[in-house]
Design a protein around this motif. Sequence first.
Motif, PDB file in Angstrom:
ATOM      1  N   THR A   1       0.793  -1.081  -0.082  1.00 37.71           N
ATOM      2  CA  THR A   1       0.031   0.029   0.069  1.00 37.71           C
ATOM      3  C   THR A   1       0.858   1.092   0.022  1.00 37.71           C
ATOM      4  OG1 THR A   1      -0.136   0.176   2.408  1.00 37.71           O
ATOM      5  CG2 THR A   1      -1.865  -1.250   1.469  1.00 37.71           C
TER       6      THR A   1
ATOM      7  N   ASN B   1       0.155   4.271   5.075  1.00 37.97           N
ATOM      8  CA  ASN B   1       0.111   3.252   6.249  1.00 37.97           C
ATOM      9  C   ASN B   1      -1.090   2.088   5.793  1.00 37.97           C
ATOM     10  OD1 ASN B   1      -1.453   2.237   8.595  1.00 37.97           O
ATOM     11  ND2 ASN B   1       0.393   3.392   9.428  1.00 37.97           N
TER      12      ASN B   1
ATOM     13  N   GLU C   1      -2.656  -0.243   7.420  1.00 41.62           N
ATOM     14  CA  GLU C   1      -3.706  -0.441   8.249  1.00 41.62           C
ATOM     15  C   GLU C   1      -4.911   0.625   7.869  1.00 41.62           C
ATOM     16  OE1 GLU C   1      -2.677  -0.670  12.354  1.00 41.62           O
ATOM     17  OE2 GLU C   1      -4.964  -0.304  12.810  1.00 41.62           O
TER      18      GLU C   1
ATOM     19  N   ARG D   1      -8.482  -0.484   5.728  1.00 42.09           N
ATOM     20  CA  ARG D   1      -9.470  -0.186   6.574  1.00 42.09           C
ATOM     21  C   ARG D   1     -10.536   0.686   5.805  1.00 42.09           C
ATOM     22  NH1 ARG D   1      -9.153   0.315  12.626  1.00 42.09           N
ATOM     23  NH2 ARG D   1     -10.355   2.238  12.561  1.00 42.09           N
TER      24      ARG D   1
ATOM     25  N   THR E   1      -7.728  -9.139   6.722  1.00 44.89           N
ATOM     26  CA  THR E   1      -7.968  -7.761   6.654  1.00 44.89           C
ATOM     27  C   THR E   1      -8.774  -7.453   7.847  1.00 44.89           C
ATOM     28  OG1 THR E   1      -9.794  -7.790   5.281  1.00 44.89           O
ATOM     29  CG2 THR E   1      -7.444  -7.389   4.021  1.00 44.89           C
TER      30      THR E   1
ATOM     31  N   ILE F   1     -10.310  -6.472  11.769  1.00 43.36           N
ATOM     32  CA  ILE F   1      -9.837  -5.537  12.844  1.00 43.36           C
ATOM     33  C   ILE F   1     -10.325  -6.132  14.040  1.00 43.36           C
ATOM     34  CG2 ILE F   1      -9.305  -3.413  11.255  1.00 43.36           C
ATOM     35  CD1 ILE F   1     -11.950  -2.235  12.625  1.00 43.36           C
TER      36      ILE F   1
ATOM     37  N   LEU G   1      -5.275  -7.619  10.854  1.00 42.59           N
ATOM     38  CA  LEU G   1      -4.794  -6.335   9.807  1.00 42.59           C
ATOM     39  C   LEU G   1      -3.485  -5.709  10.462  1.00 42.59           C
ATOM     40  CD1 LEU G   1      -5.022  -4.590   7.576  1.00 42.59           C
ATOM     41  CD2 LEU G   1      -6.728  -3.042   8.975  1.00 42.59           C
ATOM     42  N   GLN G   2      -3.304  -5.789  12.045  1.00 42.94           N
ATOM     43  CA  GLN G   2      -2.343  -5.161  12.269  1.00 42.94           C
ATOM     44  C   GLN G   2      -0.998  -6.019  11.992  1.00 42.94           C
ATOM     45  OE1 GLN G   2      -3.021  -4.062  16.259  1.00 42.94           O
ATOM     46  NE2 GLN G   2      -4.285  -2.427  15.834  1.00 42.94           N
TER      47      GLN G   2
ATOM     48  N   LYS H   1       0.032  -5.631   8.425  1.00 48.29           N
ATOM     49  CA  LYS H   1       0.805  -4.631   8.185  1.00 48.29           C
ATOM     50  C   LYS H   1       2.439  -4.760   8.504  1.00 48.29           C
ATOM     51  CE  LYS H   1       1.422   0.075   9.989  1.00 48.29           C
ATOM     52  NZ  LYS H   1       2.476   0.248  11.279  1.00 48.29           N
TER      53      LYS H   1
END
Length: 399
Positions: free
Chosen positions: A177, A180, A182, A186, A267, A269, A282-283, A286
């Motif tokens: 991406t 960022n 995350e 989102r 993906t 959260i 998701l974290q 990342k």
Amino acid sequence: MAKVLIIGAGGVSNVVVHKCAQLPEVFSEIVLASRTESKCKAIAESLSRPIKTAQVDADNVPELVALIKAEQPDLVINVALPYQDLHIMDACLEAGVDYLDTANYEPLDTAKFEYSWQWAYQDKFKNAGITALLGSGFDPGVTNVYTAYLKKHHFDEIHYLDIIDCNAGDHGKPFATNFNPEINIREVTANGRYWENGEWVETAPLSVNRVFDFPADIGPKKIYMMYHEELESIVKHFPDIKRARFWMTFSDNYLKHLEVLGNVGMTSIEPVMFEGREIVPLQFLKALLPDPASLGPLTKGKTCIGCLAQGVKDGKPKTMFVYNVCDHQECYREVKSQAISYTTGVPAMIGAKMMLEGKWKKPGVWNMEQYDPDPFMDDLNKYGLPWELVEIDASVMEG
Ligand code: NDP
């Protein structure tokens, strides 16, 4: 001559700091503070003039207040993450200092994009006699200013607004991406939403698309409709608008990866238990993906972001497109960042300049389109994001 405290030391911050450092007559003193001070120091070392660095956890309001009171800046520029917005606004209120950010507040546990939380600070900022400028990036940011400029100079009424964001750059990685991960994921995986006849219409994520022919040899690209936060403030401040939509380009490859990652739950959260501890998928994702800052030297190609407005002027129908084209490699040559960080960081610097020069300053909490667009539009041309304005055929957005 003013002192700024910049919070956050990621991709966007790198550009804001470079751009502020290029204008010592406005930004005479710069303090850069973030959670990881070594990242501030790395940015500081890449500059041609000295700046001060500090460590701060922006979620810790007393710690932030102490830093702001010790440094006494004229303005705090928040380029940390959207989760920190309210904490930094609270600290600015307590210390009595102006505030600027580039993205609306998001609670960590819900992907919810709306200004309600920050607009609720209107009276507090007004009573404290300080100014908050919200969303001074490109989109939100420049797109809000473009809309205000079109309305001020070229339309009596804008009826249809399409904000179109194209990244035609290629970084050569299978999946990454541009900012960022995350925050980006989102946003992209959320339901689409557009404004029509006084209400929001929801769509399944990325379920509506069409082809748009971009200028500057970018050519035709598939654009996908999604929700973007500036729609909320723009339709509030320009009630003539009957329909407002936001579109973004995605490569087939990006969408294929996103679909698979979504299907396997990466993906999400929602926290899950993994080997005895709670993790947020998701974290974790990342942590695996390339750091957007590392894409800078690899990314080639251009971005094009603009506003296409249809409406009436002097009783006649009219369609105009105002846009900027930015080249990833040229950005990297100038500030060692790719165009996504560049197109966000330059407007953050210009928004700060507007506030410090007193051109955009009145106690309260404001979105970009609530101020006079002209001085901001002039500075876009001066500081790296020149724009073009063309009259085009309304049929480009039909179908
Ligand atoms: P990065 O993830 O690259 O950088 C975020 C920085 O904030 C990191 O240095 C991080 O520190 C720091 N940070 C995070 N939490 C805290 C905390 N609690 N206290 C202090 N510092 C903290 O993000 P980007 O630079 O890509 O994005 C910055 C902002 O710009 C985001 O809000 C994003 O949504 C916005 N944006 C806006 C756009 C627009 O057009 N309007 C477009 C693109 C981005 P650490 O290094 O320790 O993790």
